[in-house]
Scaffold this motif. Structure first.
Motif, PDB file in Angstrom:
ATOM      1  N   GLU A 267      28.367  -5.652  -7.094  1.00 55.08           N
ATOM      2  CA  GLU A 267      28.975  -5.013  -5.927  1.00 55.08           C
ATOM      3  C   GLU A 267      28.284  -5.490  -4.671  1.00 55.08           C
ATOM      4  OE1 GLU A 267      28.023  -0.986  -7.352  1.00 55.08           O
ATOM      5  OE2 GLU A 267      26.820  -0.738  -5.538  1.00 55.08           O
ATOM      6  N   THR A 268      28.976  -5.342  -3.547  1.00 52.41           N
ATOM      7  CA  THR A 268      28.383  -5.780  -2.291  1.00 52.41           C
ATOM      8  C   THR A 268      28.797  -4.854  -1.155  1.00 52.41           C
ATOM      9  OG1 THR A 268      28.065  -7.662  -0.817  1.00 52.41           O
ATOM     10  CG2 THR A 268      30.263  -7.378  -1.705  1.00 52.41           C
ATOM     11  N   THR A 269      27.831  -4.547  -0.308  1.00 52.93           N
ATOM     12  CA  THR A 269      28.103  -3.784   0.910  1.00 52.93           C
ATOM     13  C   THR A 269      28.224  -4.777   2.054  1.00 52.93           C
ATOM     14  OG1 THR A 269      26.939  -1.827   0.140  1.00 52.93           O
ATOM     15  CG2 THR A 269      27.183  -2.073   2.516  1.00 52.93           C
ATOM     16  N   PHE A 270      29.316  -4.703   2.785  1.00 53.82           N
ATOM     17  CA  PHE A 270      29.559  -5.676   3.842  1.00 53.82           C
ATOM     18  C   PHE A 270      28.718  -5.377   5.084  1.00 53.82           C
ATOM     19  CE2 PHE A 270      33.665  -5.309   1.492  1.00 53.82           C
ATOM     20  CZ  PHE A 270      33.584  -6.540   0.860  1.00 53.82           C
ATOM     21  N   GLU A 271      28.421  -6.425   5.830  1.00 56.98           N
ATOM     22  CA  GLU A 271      27.677  -6.257   7.084  1.00 56.98           C
ATOM     23  C   GLU A 271      28.443  -5.333   8.028  1.00 56.98           C
ATOM     24  OE1 GLU A 271      24.670  -7.273   7.967  1.00 56.98           O
ATOM     25  OE2 GLU A 271      24.325  -8.236   6.024  1.00 56.98           O
TER      26      GLU A 271
END
Length: 381
Positions: A267-271
């Motif tokens: 998973e990734t949290t966007f800037e």
DNA sequence: TCTGGGGTCCTAGGACCC
DNA sequence: TCTGGGGTCCTAGGACCC
């Protein structure tokens, strides 16, 4: 379960920070935190000296992974948003997480433990349980052996708790935190365990602790003073009965030396939060990348997945998941992306998206059939 | 300038089957 | 056409852990 079990819990001291200090000994004694990205890595000057990023240089949405005791003196702690920590300790040294390094040390530390006591259970990167029941030495002596084996292999210290079960061993290893040994017999429960905070117990998290507090209960002893019936009325049959048992130091879980993974995810949290329409391109790219990463993880570890899911976190922090079970297991990025796209179509994408994740579950080894799973319960006549 | 990433396990309702 | 009662699978969400 025999009642003469002896279980050790071994917990590395400030593990990530200690691993980093072994790489950058000049940082010893300084306020330092581990957080952030590759771009925060130290730069090496022409004369070989190193220049470190400072917490004030950080820009992003992460949280602290760990902080040295010197940094904690400023009021920062792991889990704190890095931006918030930067206000409290702007001059603290900032290092990016280096999981390859921690994994290397983790292997060394676990091999060292195994050389003393072969029956161990992995519990994450920096702790293990060891079943000492079949060892002959005194607990004190085993604890010393464990610690010196770990120190020889890694140059790092750990804390050891030895008790009749996993629950108490885990509580024990926390009593003398850096570099300690704590040995506990069941008779010591009242004096040593009951005064401890309820939330020290593995399984009493923020929610359960808040509820206990609202009922006027803050220590383990105060839980033990409640009747099982009352705990069940407050917390439900299963959790209430469990609270009653653990507060009396009871736990018969075995040390599990091998376990198969249940799921793999990325998973990734966007800037910045992304909108399904305005940022369609970026979202699509990230989505594909996550699917490729999960596919690679599956292939490297040799698994197929029959359940594919997605996770979205919106700008208001609401989190939703969708998943689908496939007729046949898959492990390639295209099949993953196709299934994950089906899931995505079932979500109303009005709010901006903060986090996107892809998950593979229902794992099987290639060639395994449906009937393989329950085989362990087959009786052999 | 709020709130990471990778996991496990549990609950609970509905579908479906016997 | 008055409506049981298990068991299992599927799906969504949430608590919790490192």
């Amino acid at each position: 379960m025999p009642d003469d079990r002896r279980i050790a819990h071994i917990d590395m001291d400030a593990f990530f920070a200690s691993c980093e200090l072994s790489q950058y000994p000049e940082l010893r004694g300084q306020a330092m935190v581990v957080a952030g990205r590759r771009s925060d890595a130290p730069r090496v000057n022409a004369d070989g000296t190193r220049e470190f990023a400072r917490l004030r240089d950080y820009a992003g949405r992460g949280v602290l992974t760990t902080a040295t005791y010197e940094a904690r003196a400023f009021g920062v702690h792991s889990g704190m948003p890095t931006m918030q920590a930067a206000r409290l300790a702007p001059d603290a040294i900032l290092l990016p997480v280096n999981f390859d390094l921690y994994r290397t040390y983790s292997r060394l530390f676990k091999d060292a433990i195994r050389s003393v006591s072969p029956t161990i259970e992995d519990v994450g990167i920096d702790e293990v349980y060891a079943d000492l029941s079949l060892l002959n030495d005194e607990s004190e002596q085993i604890a010393r052996k464990l610690k010196s084996a770990v120190f020889e292999a890694t140059n790092l210290t750990c804390s050891v708790g030895i008790a009749p079960n996993k629950l108490l061993a885990k509580l024990c290893s926390d009593i003398q935190k850096p570099d300690g040994i704590t040995i506990l017999r069941l008779e010591d429960l009242q004096a040593r365990i009951w005064p401890m905070a309820a939330k020290k117990i593995n399984g009493i998290g923020p929610k359960a602790n808040a509820k206990l507090t609202s009922l006027g209960i803050t220590t383990i002893g105060e839980i033990a003073a409640c009747s099982e019936q009352w705990l069940i009325e407050q917390f439900g049959r299963s959790y209430g009965a469990w609270l009653h048992r653990v507060s009396h130091g009871l736990d018969d879980r075995p040390v599990v030396t091998h376990s198969e993974p249940v799921s793999m995810s990325r998973e990734t949290t966007f800037e910045q939060d992304l909108h399904a329409v305005r940022h369609r391109q970026e979202l699509g790219t990230a989505f594909t990348r996550l699917c490729e990463q999960v596919a690679l993880d599956l292939q490297r570890k040799g698994y197929l997945a029959r359940r594919i899911g997605i996770k979205l976190r919106f700008n208001d922090f609401q989190t939703v998941t969708r998943d689908v079970t496939l007729p046949e297991p898959v492990a390639d990025a295209k099949a993953l992306r196709h299934a994950a796209t089906q899931c995505l179509k079932r979500v109303d994408l009005v709010k901006s998206i903060r986090l996107l994740g892809v998950k593979a579950g229902g794992l099987q080894r290639p060639g395994a059939t449906e009937s393989d799973a329950p085989a362990q319960f087959t009786l052999d006549f």
